[in-house]
Design a protein around this motif. Structure first.
Motif, PDB file in Angstrom:
ATOM      1  N   LYS A  58      -7.023  -4.658  -3.166  1.00 26.69           N
ATOM      2  CA  LYS A  58      -8.246  -5.264  -2.405  1.00 26.69           C
ATOM      3  C   LYS A  58      -8.607  -6.404  -3.010  1.00 26.69           C
ATOM      4  O   LYS A  58      -9.098  -7.245  -2.185  1.00 26.69           O
ATOM      5  CB  LYS A  58      -9.232  -4.092  -2.358  1.00 26.69           C
ATOM      6  CG  LYS A  58      -9.062  -2.995  -1.567  1.00 26.69           C
ATOM      7  CD  LYS A  58      -9.926  -1.802  -1.848  1.00 26.69           C
ATOM      8  CE  LYS A  58      -9.834  -0.394  -1.202  1.00 26.69           C
ATOM      9  NZ  LYS A  58     -10.579   0.503  -1.142  1.00 26.69           N
ATOM     10  N   GLN A  59      -8.778  -6.646  -4.439  1.00 24.49           N
ATOM     11  CA  GLN A  59      -9.129  -7.637  -4.907  1.00 24.49           C
ATOM     12  C   GLN A  59      -8.491  -9.389  -4.357  1.00 24.49           C
ATOM     13  O   GLN A  59      -8.687 -10.125  -4.309  1.00 24.49           O
ATOM     14  CB  GLN A  59      -9.515  -7.700  -6.597  1.00 24.49           C
ATOM     15  CG  GLN A  59     -10.343  -6.954  -6.970  1.00 24.49           C
ATOM     16  CD  GLN A  59     -10.385  -6.947  -8.412  1.00 24.49           C
ATOM     17  OE1 GLN A  59      -9.423  -6.980  -9.238  1.00 24.49           O
ATOM     18  NE2 GLN A  59     -11.417  -6.499  -8.913  1.00 24.49           N
ATOM     19  N   ASP A 119      -6.544  -9.272  -1.732  1.00 22.68           N
ATOM     20  CA  ASP A 119      -6.631  -9.441  -0.388  1.00 22.68           C
ATOM     21  C   ASP A 119      -7.914 -10.176  -0.100  1.00 22.68           C
ATOM     22  O   ASP A 119      -7.915 -11.101   0.760  1.00 22.68           O
ATOM     23  CB  ASP A 119      -6.979  -7.855   0.256  1.00 22.68           C
ATOM     24  CG  ASP A 119      -6.901  -8.035   1.806  1.00 22.68           C
ATOM     25  OD1 ASP A 119      -6.132  -8.571   2.173  1.00 22.68           O
ATOM     26  OD2 ASP A 119      -7.782  -7.467   2.303  1.00 22.68           O
ATOM     27  N   LYS A 120      -9.223 -10.107  -0.723  1.00 17.73           N
ATOM     28  CA  LYS A 120     -10.363 -10.797  -0.848  1.00 17.73           C
ATOM     29  C   LYS A 120     -10.025 -12.331  -1.326  1.00 17.73           C
ATOM     30  O   LYS A 120     -10.535 -13.167  -0.436  1.00 17.73           O
ATOM     31  CB  LYS A 120     -11.222 -10.475  -1.473  1.00 17.73           C
ATOM     32  CG  LYS A 120     -11.845  -8.769  -0.883  1.00 17.73           C
ATOM     33  CD  LYS A 120     -12.920  -8.497  -1.915  1.00 17.73           C
ATOM     34  CE  LYS A 120     -13.660  -6.963  -1.271  1.00 17.73           C
ATOM     35  NZ  LYS A 120     -14.583  -6.509  -2.116  1.00 17.73           N
ATOM     36  N   SER A 144      -5.344   0.163  -6.284  1.00 11.40           N
ATOM     37  CA  SER A 144      -5.672  -0.038  -4.974  1.00 11.40           C
ATOM     38  C   SER A 144      -6.931  -0.870  -5.127  1.00 11.40           C
ATOM     39  O   SER A 144      -6.841  -1.939  -4.304  1.00 11.40           O
ATOM     40  CB  SER A 144      -6.311   1.273  -4.509  1.00 11.40           C
ATOM     41  OG  SER A 144      -7.011   0.895  -3.258  1.00 11.40           O
ATOM     42  N   LYS A 145      -7.640  -0.958  -6.369  1.00  9.20           N
ATOM     43  CA  LYS A 145      -8.743  -1.953  -6.185  1.00  9.20           C
ATOM     44  C   LYS A 145      -8.040  -3.535  -6.505  1.00  9.20           C
ATOM     45  O   LYS A 145      -8.721  -4.529  -6.140  1.00  9.20           O
ATOM     46  CB  LYS A 145      -9.444  -1.533  -7.559  1.00  9.20           C
ATOM     47  CG  LYS A 145     -10.670  -2.563  -8.022  1.00  9.20           C
ATOM     48  CD  LYS A 145     -11.345  -1.918  -9.079  1.00  9.20           C
ATOM     49  CE  LYS A 145     -12.459  -2.649  -9.275  1.00  9.20           C
ATOM     50  NZ  LYS A 145     -13.428  -2.402 -10.571  1.00  9.20           N
ATOM     51  N   ILE A 146      -7.019  -3.498  -7.271  1.00 11.74           N
ATOM     52  CA  ILE A 146      -6.263  -4.734  -7.498  1.00 11.74           C
ATOM     53  C   ILE A 146      -5.902  -5.299  -6.225  1.00 11.74           C
ATOM     54  O   ILE A 146      -6.036  -6.615  -6.034  1.00 11.74           O
ATOM     55  CB  ILE A 146      -5.090  -4.564  -8.497  1.00 11.74           C
ATOM     56  CG1 ILE A 146      -5.569  -4.321 -10.006  1.00 11.74           C
ATOM     57  CG2 ILE A 146      -4.460  -5.859  -8.600  1.00 11.74           C
ATOM     58  CD1 ILE A 146      -4.648  -3.939 -10.912  1.00 11.74           C
ATOM     59  N   LEU A 182      -6.046   4.504  -7.988  1.00 11.26           N
ATOM     60  CA  LEU A 182      -7.247   3.885  -8.009  1.00 11.26           C
ATOM     61  C   LEU A 182      -7.312   2.467  -8.373  1.00 11.26           C
ATOM     62  O   LEU A 182      -7.816   1.505  -7.714  1.00 11.26           O
ATOM     63  CB  LEU A 182      -8.315   4.779  -8.319  1.00 11.26           C
ATOM     64  CG  LEU A 182      -8.592   6.129  -7.724  1.00 11.26           C
ATOM     65  CD1 LEU A 182      -9.601   6.878  -8.432  1.00 11.26           C
ATOM     66  CD2 LEU A 182      -9.318   5.975  -6.384  1.00 11.26           C
ATOM     67  N   VAL A 183      -6.827   2.339  -9.681  1.00 11.75           N
ATOM     68  CA  VAL A 183      -6.610   0.856 -10.182  1.00 11.75           C
ATOM     69  C   VAL A 183      -5.736   0.069  -9.480  1.00 11.75           C
ATOM     70  O   VAL A 183      -6.415  -1.189  -9.017  1.00 11.75           O
ATOM     71  CB  VAL A 183      -6.172   1.061 -11.688  1.00 11.75           C
ATOM     72  CG1 VAL A 183      -6.252  -0.220 -12.060  1.00 11.75           C
ATOM     73  CG2 VAL A 183      -7.076   2.085 -12.436  1.00 11.75           C
ATOM     74  N   ASN A 185       0.733  -1.222  -0.049  1.00 12.05           N
ATOM     75  CA  ASN A 185       0.056   0.021  -0.117  1.00 12.05           C
ATOM     76  C   ASN A 185       0.908   1.064   0.066  1.00 12.05           C
ATOM     77  O   ASN A 185       0.417   2.255  -0.464  1.00 12.05           O
ATOM     78  CB  ASN A 185      -0.879  -0.066   1.244  1.00 12.05           C
ATOM     79  CG  ASN A 185      -2.128  -0.942   0.996  1.00 12.05           C
ATOM     80  OD1 ASN A 185      -2.688  -1.162  -0.118  1.00 12.05           O
ATOM     81  ND2 ASN A 185      -2.284  -1.702   2.089  1.00 12.05           N
TER      82      ASN A 185
END
Length: 320
Positions: free
Chosen positions: A147-148, A150-151, A143-145, A140-141, A134
Motif C-alpha cells: 500500500k505504501q 502504491d501511494k 500488505s502495508k508495504i 499484514l506487514v 497481492n
C-alpha cells in the motif's frame, strides 16, 4: 569522535589548477553516454562487526532536456551478503525495483534531485503487476508495504522522497556544483533516510574542493558533517541508546575532470553516545565500472574508526 584528515586540501602532486567558472564547479555530462557504477553498502555494529552488506549495479545515462539535467537510471544485480535476494522481504524489494526502473530523474544544476519525470510509465508498470503482487504476497506487514508503494507511485513528490531510502541517491546526487569562497569551501548538507526511518538524518557540514587536479586526473571534493539525534529518533531506538547521540559523516568524491561526474565515492557515517562510545557505522563505496579497482591516494581524508582496520581493505574483494 573521528579525527578528519586534511590531506585532500594539501595534495600538491599535481600543479594543474582545478578549472572553475565564476567560482563554481559546473556539471557537464555527455548526453547519451552511459556510466555504470558498482555500489557496496556495509553495516557495522558497535563491536565493528559487519552485520550486513548490500551490493548492486546502477547505470546512469544523461538525456537531452531544455532545463537543468535529465538522467535515466537502471538498477540491477542486487546481492545481499554476497547472495541473490532470498528472504521474502528481500525478494519483494527486488520485485519493486523491476517496476521502478528504468527511472528518469530531473537533476538541478547543483547536482540535487528535483523529481521523478517518468512517473506515468512507472504507474503503468505497477498497474500491470499490482494484482499479481497481492496474490503472490500475503500478510499484514507485506500488505502495508504494498500500500505504501502504491501511494508513492501515485505521487511524484512521495516517490522522490522514497528514493532517498536508498543511500545511493542522496550520496551520489549531492549538491557539489555550487559557488564556493576563496578557501574553496561552502556550507552543505546531506540528508540520509537510514534503515527504514521516516525522519531523515541531516548532516550539516562543509564541502571542500581540492585546488589541484589529482594524480588520477580527477577533481577531489571532501564533505565533512555531523548531526545530533535525540533518544526519540527511530535510529536511536534501534541503537537502544536512551541518550542524545551524535553522528559524523565524511564523503570523498573523485570527479571526472571533464564531465565532473563521479568516478569514485567513498563514505563513512558513524554514531556515538554521549560518552563517545561507538554505536554503529555505515560505509559506502561507489565506483564507476571502469575504475572498480581504483588507486587510493589519500585514505586519511576519509573518517576511519580508530578501532577498525584500514577502511579500504573491506572493498578489495568487492571490486575485483
Amino acid at each position: 569522535m573521528y579525527d578528519f584528515g586534511t590531506s585532500i586540501i594539501n595534495d600538491n602532486d599535481s600543479l594543474e589548477d582545478v578549472p572553475l567558472y565564476n567560482n563554481t564547479l559546473g556539471l557537464w555530462p555527455i548526453l547519451g553516454k552511459s556510466n555504470t557504477y558498482l555500489t557496496s553498502v556495509s553495516f557495522f555494529d558497535k563491536t565493528d562487526t559487519e552485520t550486513n552488506r548490500l551490493n548492486y549495479e546502477t547505470t546512469i545515462t544523461y538525456l537531452p532536456t531544455e532545463k537543468d539535467y535529465l538522467c535515466e537510471i537502471n538498477k540491477k544485480e542486487i546481492f545481499i551478503n554476497g547472495k541473490e535476494p532470498s528472504l521474502l522481504m528481500e525478494q519483494i524489494a527486488a520485485e519493486f525495483n523491476k517496476i521502478l526502473y528504468p527511472l528518469q530523474l530531473s537533476i538541478k544544476h547543483t547536482g540535487k534531485i528535483l523529481g521523478v519525470e517518468n512517473i506515468v510509465e512507472i504507474q503503468e508498470r505497477w498497474e500491470k503487476e499490482k494484482k499479481l503482487f497481492n496474490k503472490k504476497y500475503k500478510g499484514l506487514v507485506i500488505s502495508k508495504i504494498i500500500k505504501q508503494f502504491d501511494k508513492a507511485v501515485g505521487n511524484s513528490a512521495k516517490l522522490t522522497s522514497l528514493l532517498h531510502n536508498d543511500i545511493f541517491y542522496p550520496v551520489f546526487f549531492h549538491n557539489n556544483y555550487q559557488s564556493h569562497n576563496d578557501k574553496n569551501q561552502f556550507e552543505n548538507a546531506i540528508h540520509l533516510n537510514l534503515e527504514g526511518a521516516i525522519t531523515p538524518i541531516s548532516f550539516k557540514g562543509i564541502n571542500t574542493i581540492a585546488p589541484k587536479i589529482t594524480s588520477n586526473n580527477t577533481i577531489a571534493i571532501n564533505f565533512e558533517g555531523n548531526c545530533t539525534l535525540d533518544e526519540n529518533h527511530e535510529l536511536s531506538r534501534k541503537l537502544k541508546s536512551k541518550e542524545q547521540n551524535s553522528g559524523d559523516l565524511a564523503v570523498t568524491y573523485d570527479l571526472n575532470k571533464e564531465t565532473r561526474l563521479p568516478e569514485m565515492i567513498q563514505m563513512v557515517a558513524s554514531w556515538f553516545n554521549e560518552k563517545e562510545e561507538h554505536l554503529k557505522t555505515i560505509e559506502v563505496f561507489i565506483a564507476k565500472e571502469a575504475t572498480k579497482t581504483p588507486v587510493i591516494e589519500n585514505s586519511e581524508s576519509i573518517a576511519v574508526p580508530k578501532k577498525k582496520k584500514s577502511f579500504f581493505s573491506i572493498f578489495k574483494s568487492k571490486t575485483k
